[in-house]
Design an enzyme around this catalytic site. Structure first.
Site, PDB file in Angstrom:
ATOM      1  N   LYS A 211       0.875  -1.172   0.000  1.00 35.40           N
ATOM      2  CA  LYS A 211       0.000   0.000   0.000  1.00 35.40           C
ATOM      3  C   LYS A 211       0.911   1.221   0.000  1.00 35.40           C
ATOM      4  CE  LYS A 211      -1.513   2.924   2.711  1.00 35.40           C
ATOM      5  NZ  LYS A 211      -1.423   4.156   1.911  1.00 35.40           N
ATOM      6  N   GLU A 287      10.620   1.342  10.014  1.00 33.29           N
ATOM      7  CA  GLU A 287      11.585   2.422   9.725  1.00 33.29           C
ATOM      8  C   GLU A 287      10.843   3.722   9.966  1.00 33.29           C
ATOM      9  OE1 GLU A 287      14.637   1.994   8.996  1.00 33.29           O
ATOM     10  OE2 GLU A 287      14.795  -0.024   8.173  1.00 33.29           O
ATOM     11  N   CYS A 321      14.202  11.009   5.297  1.00 36.50           N
ATOM     12  CA  CYS A 321      14.102  10.552   6.687  1.00 36.50           C
ATOM     13  C   CYS A 321      15.403  10.750   7.448  1.00 36.50           C
ATOM     14  CB  CYS A 321      13.653   9.109   6.746  1.00 36.50           C
ATOM     15  SG  CYS A 321      14.639   8.059   5.725  1.00 36.50           S
ATOM     16  N   GLU A 419      10.642  16.403  14.362  1.00 39.30           N
ATOM     17  CA  GLU A 419      11.037  16.306  12.962  1.00 39.30           C
ATOM     18  C   GLU A 419      10.162  17.250  12.126  1.00 39.30           C
ATOM     19  OE1 GLU A 419       9.708  12.593  11.233  1.00 39.30           O
ATOM     20  OE2 GLU A 419      11.523  12.477  10.029  1.00 39.30           O
TER      21      GLU A 419
HETATM   22  P1  TAP Z   1       2.779   8.156   7.956  1.00 41.26           P
HETATM   23  O1  TAP Z   1       1.696   9.127   8.118  1.00 41.26           O
HETATM   24  O2  TAP Z   1       3.193   7.334   9.118  1.00 41.26           O
HETATM   25  O3  TAP Z   1       2.357   7.228   6.732  1.00 41.26           O
HETATM   26  C1  TAP Z   1       3.163   6.181   6.247  1.00 41.26           C
HETATM   27  C2  TAP Z   1       2.284   5.160   5.575  1.00 41.26           C
HETATM   28  O4  TAP Z   1       1.437   4.537   6.552  1.00 41.26           O
HETATM   29  C3  TAP Z   1       1.350   5.745   4.522  1.00 41.26           C
HETATM   30  O5  TAP Z   1       1.215   4.832   3.475  1.00 41.26           O
HETATM   31  C4  TAP Z   1       0.052   5.886   5.312  1.00 41.26           C
HETATM   32  O6  TAP Z   1      -1.100   5.956   4.512  1.00 41.26           O
HETATM   33  C5  TAP Z   1       0.090   4.609   6.119  1.00 41.26           C
HETATM   34  N1  TAP Z   1      -0.801   4.595   7.275  1.00 41.26           N
HETATM   35  C6  TAP Z   1      -1.343   5.634   7.949  1.00 41.26           C
HETATM   36  N2  TAP Z   1      -2.153   5.193   8.933  1.00 41.26           N
HETATM   37  C7  TAP Z   1      -2.140   3.844   8.894  1.00 41.26           C
HETATM   38  C8  TAP Z   1      -2.766   2.810   9.635  1.00 41.26           C
HETATM   39  N3  TAP Z   1      -3.602   3.078  10.653  1.00 41.26           N
HETATM   40  N4  TAP Z   1      -2.523   1.535   9.315  1.00 41.26           N
HETATM   41  C9  TAP Z   1      -1.696   1.226   8.306  1.00 41.26           C
HETATM   42  N5  TAP Z   1      -1.081   2.161   7.540  1.00 41.26           N
HETATM   43  C10 TAP Z   1      -1.285   3.456   7.837  1.00 41.26           C
HETATM   44  O7  TAP Z   1       4.112   8.860   7.468  1.00 41.26           O
HETATM   45  P2  TAP Z   1       4.267   9.874   6.256  1.00 41.26           P
HETATM   46  O8  TAP Z   1       3.776  11.189   6.716  1.00 41.26           O
HETATM   47  O9  TAP Z   1       3.717   9.302   5.020  1.00 41.26           O
HETATM   48  O10 TAP Z   1       5.847   9.871   6.065  1.00 41.26           O
HETATM   49  C11 TAP Z   1       6.658  10.699   6.791  1.00 41.26           C
HETATM   50  C12 TAP Z   1       7.317   9.944   7.921  1.00 41.26           C
HETATM   51  O11 TAP Z   1       7.985   8.800   7.430  1.00 41.26           O
HETATM   52  C13 TAP Z   1       8.377  10.769   8.596  1.00 41.26           C
HETATM   53  O12 TAP Z   1       8.277  10.648   9.983  1.00 41.26           O
HETATM   54  C14 TAP Z   1       9.682  10.151   8.128  1.00 41.26           C
HETATM   55  O13 TAP Z   1      10.766  10.301   8.958  1.00 41.26           O
HETATM   56  C15 TAP Z   1       9.311   8.731   7.965  1.00 41.26           C
HETATM   57  N6  TAP Z   1      10.221   8.067   7.060  1.00 41.26           N
HETATM   58  C16 TAP Z   1      11.117   7.205   7.607  1.00 41.26           C
HETATM   59  C17 TAP Z   1      12.015   6.571   6.785  1.00 41.26           C
HETATM   60  C18 TAP Z   1      12.983   5.628   7.393  1.00 41.26           C
HETATM   61  S1  TAP Z   1      13.777   4.686   6.430  1.00 41.26           S
HETATM   62  N7  TAP Z   1      13.139   5.547   8.681  1.00 41.26           N
HETATM   63  C19 TAP Z   1      12.007   6.796   5.421  1.00 41.26           C
HETATM   64  C20 TAP Z   1      11.094   7.691   4.894  1.00 41.26           C
HETATM   65  C21 TAP Z   1      10.187   8.317   5.739  1.00 41.26           C
HETATM   66  P3  TAP Z   1      -1.598   7.370   3.914  1.00 41.26           P
HETATM   67  O14 TAP Z   1      -1.119   7.351   2.542  1.00 41.26           O
HETATM   68  O15 TAP Z   1      -3.082   7.366   4.024  1.00 41.26           O
HETATM   69  O16 TAP Z   1      -0.993   8.456   4.742  1.00 41.26           O
END
Ligand code: TAP
Length: 517
Positions: A211, A287, A321, A419
């Site tokens: 997803k 991650e 990230c 962050e």
């Molecule tokens: P999230 O809001 O956590 O979303 C990540 C993914 O999870 C999206 O596909 C999201 O869907 C999904 N998701 C949301 N709620 C969920 C639930 N209840 N059950 C299952 N899946 C769910 O993060 P983001 O805003 O997209 O990304 C930014 C964050 O990712 C930052 O904190 C960043 O640091 C972190 N990040 C970490 C890394 C590594 S390698 N550590 C790499 C890249 C990013 P939606 O599409 O609906 O939001």
């Protein structure tokens, strides 16, 4: 037989092969690219059961690009059933070496379509095209090639155990795939996050469904098309754009999913871990977020420190990230460092990410853009000094956020602790004669993803590497990741590695066999 059919398909590996899918035609970058807009389940593009769609917005002009099918729990269940059947059926008949060949076919197809993929990524996520080509797509291809090489090298051990005299005992281990894996990824590097996880998962012999983030699923859908052309059997790879709270949650809850690979924020990671436990105790790797410290000592190579310091924050418009969430600059060079950063910022080209001279594109989507404005407002309210940016780029439509610099940031401030995930440099001073205090400050965060240090003194650098609580340490460079090197965080940045041999183990289980003879 099934096997022969798949291998014939694989060796044909043709770009001309006709697939049926609804598509939208992206006209950009002097190209016309057909991008599928349906869910990809069991080797076919299909509508969502509910007929719901997601509106995909181009962050450069805030206009709707297209609509794509939006999966719900019913669609997730269909994909899981398909992946389950493939895992116990067709995928089992493919030998590890043949599996590697399929992955290499896919990598070759991605390479042949790299301009198309990078164009889609750039338009959908706002990534600068040149970066999308090199990193978002380039490193994705490398991940598929790297993990393809592991397929026929997954080995167990022979273990000397106590004999049961007068007989002998042979004990050996086998590394086996886990089964159906769910992958959930964020929006900052859509294709690369998919590839980092899925290449390891598939190399280990699993089947999967992914997803992708709801704001930019287009490269994942184009990728799905390429998996058919590469010859993957139906059901092995399934791609379901949808909302996290609905489709994502259904993946985490599903009882036939045995492993969940998640990249995203720490709060959602915690929530998902609970769902994994409650549903069927599925294994998960997380991650998560970061607030990575970057230390710049006065004895550094200043040119290098400024260049890498800039990219540690502004690379991929800060949607990175491992971005340095906090810079600690030694007081003796603090003012000079800021002067040079501001000089570089004033000449940074901001604009259309498809333009080859652009260095800084729009933020990924509106909610994120608004969050950055709020982040800066809090910084100002708490008394940090905003020396550059902190606002929308004037006169530009689209989610263009001015690269920003805050100084005089103290450890207790919100912007020092949380962050931003955006192009915001947060600078604090330190006294170079008190490294103990510096290390305490650098480690005083619940995150532990990455870190960096600039100094010409190797002793100081290695001392930092010893003492910092972070999964990645960069010395005299930043952002240098490689598909062969393990990547992942400590503390509340999660656990379980992407990339390198360690990532394979995330998608394998060990069986111990004991024989008396
Ligand atoms: P999230 O809001 O956590 O979303 C990540 C993914 O999870 C999206 O596909 C999201 O869907 C999904 N998701 C949301 N709620 C969920 C639930 N209840 N059950 C299952 N899946 C769910 O993060 P983001 O805003 O997209 O990304 C930014 C964050 O990712 C930052 O904190 C960043 O640091 C972190 N990040 C970490 C890394 C590594 S390698 N550590 C790499 C890249 C990013 P939606 O599409 O609906 O939001």
């Amino acid at each position: 037989s099934l096997l022969v059919r798949f291998l014939r398909q694989a060796s044909a590996c043709s770009d001309d092969q006709q697939l049926n899918f609804q598509a939208f035609t992206l006209k950009a970058n002097k190209r016309e690219i057909r991008v599928p807009t349906q869910l990809f389940i069991n080797g076919e593009f299909v509508d969502a059961d509910s007929q719901r769609t997601l509106e995909i917005v181009n962050p450069t002009n805030e206009e709707v690009l297209c609509k794509v099918a939006c999966a719900s729990a019913t669609d997730v269940d269909k994909a899981v059933q398909a992946a389950h059947s493939a895992f116990y059926g067709s995928w089992r008949q493919i030998t590890p070496r043949q599996r590697g060949q399929l992955m290499l076919n896919l990598a070759d197809l991605m390479e042949r379509n790299k301009e198309e993929l990078a164009t889609i990524e750039s338009v959908d996520s706002g990534a600068v095209y040149t970066l999308a080509l090199k990193t978002h797509v380039g490193m994705s291809i490398e991940a598929w090639r790297y993990f393809a090489g592991w397929c026929d090298k997954i080995q167990g051990n022979t273990i000397p155990v106590n004999p049961a005299r007068p007989n002998n005992i042979l004990t050996f281990t086998r590394k086996e795939p886990i089964g159906v894996c769910g992958l959930i990824t964020p929006w900052n590097y859509p294709l690369m996050m998919l590839s980092w996880k899925m290449a390891a998962c598939i190399a280990a012999g699993n089947t999967c469904l992914i997803k992708p983030a709801q704001t930019c699923p287009l490269t994942a859908l184009k990728f799905a098309e390429l998996t058919v052309r590469a010859g993957f059997p139906p059901g092995v790879i399934n791609v379901l754009p949808g909302k996290g709270s609905d489709a994502g949650q259904a993946v985490a809850d599903h009882e036939l999913v045995r492993k969940l690979g998640f990249t995203g924020s720490t709060p959602i990671g915690k929530h998902i871990m609970k769902s994994c436990a409650d549903s069927n105790l599925k294994k998960c790797s997380l991650e998560l977020g970061g607030k990575s410290p970057l230390i710049i000592f006065a004895d550094c190579d200043m040119d290098k420190a400024v260049r890498h310091g800039m990219s540690s924050v502004f690379f991929n418009k800060g949607e990175n990230c491992i971005a340095a969430g906090r810079l600690f600059v030694e007081d003796r060079i603090h003012d000079e460092f800021i002067r040079r950063v501001l000089k570089d910022l004033r000449t940074m080209t901001i604009g259309d990410p498809l333009d080859r001279s652009t260095a800084h594109g729009p933020q990924n989507h509106k909610a994120h853009f608004d969050k950055l404005l709020e982040f800066c407002r809090r910084g100002v309210d708490e008394g940090a000094k905003l020396v550059y940016g902190g606002c929308r780029v004037p006169h530009l439509k689209g989610y263009f956020f001015t690269p920003t610099v805050f100084t005089n940031v103290t450890d207790d401030m919100f912007i020092a602790q949380e962050e931003s995930f955006g192009p915001i440099m947060i600078i604090s001073k330190f006294n170079g004669s008190d490294v103990d205090s510096l290390m305490q400050r650098a480690n005083r965060t619940e995150y532990g993803l990455a870190s960096g240090v600039f100094t010409k003194d190797i002793g100081k650098a290695l001392n930092f590497a010893d003492r910092i609580e972070a999964g990645t340490v960069f010395v005299n460079l930043y952002n240098k990741t490689d598909v062969a090197a393990p990547f992942g965080g400590f503390k509340q940045s999660g656990y379980g590695k992407d990339l390198g041999q360690e990532a394979l183990n995330e998608y394998l289980k060990t069986k111990c066999v004991t024989v008396e003879y």
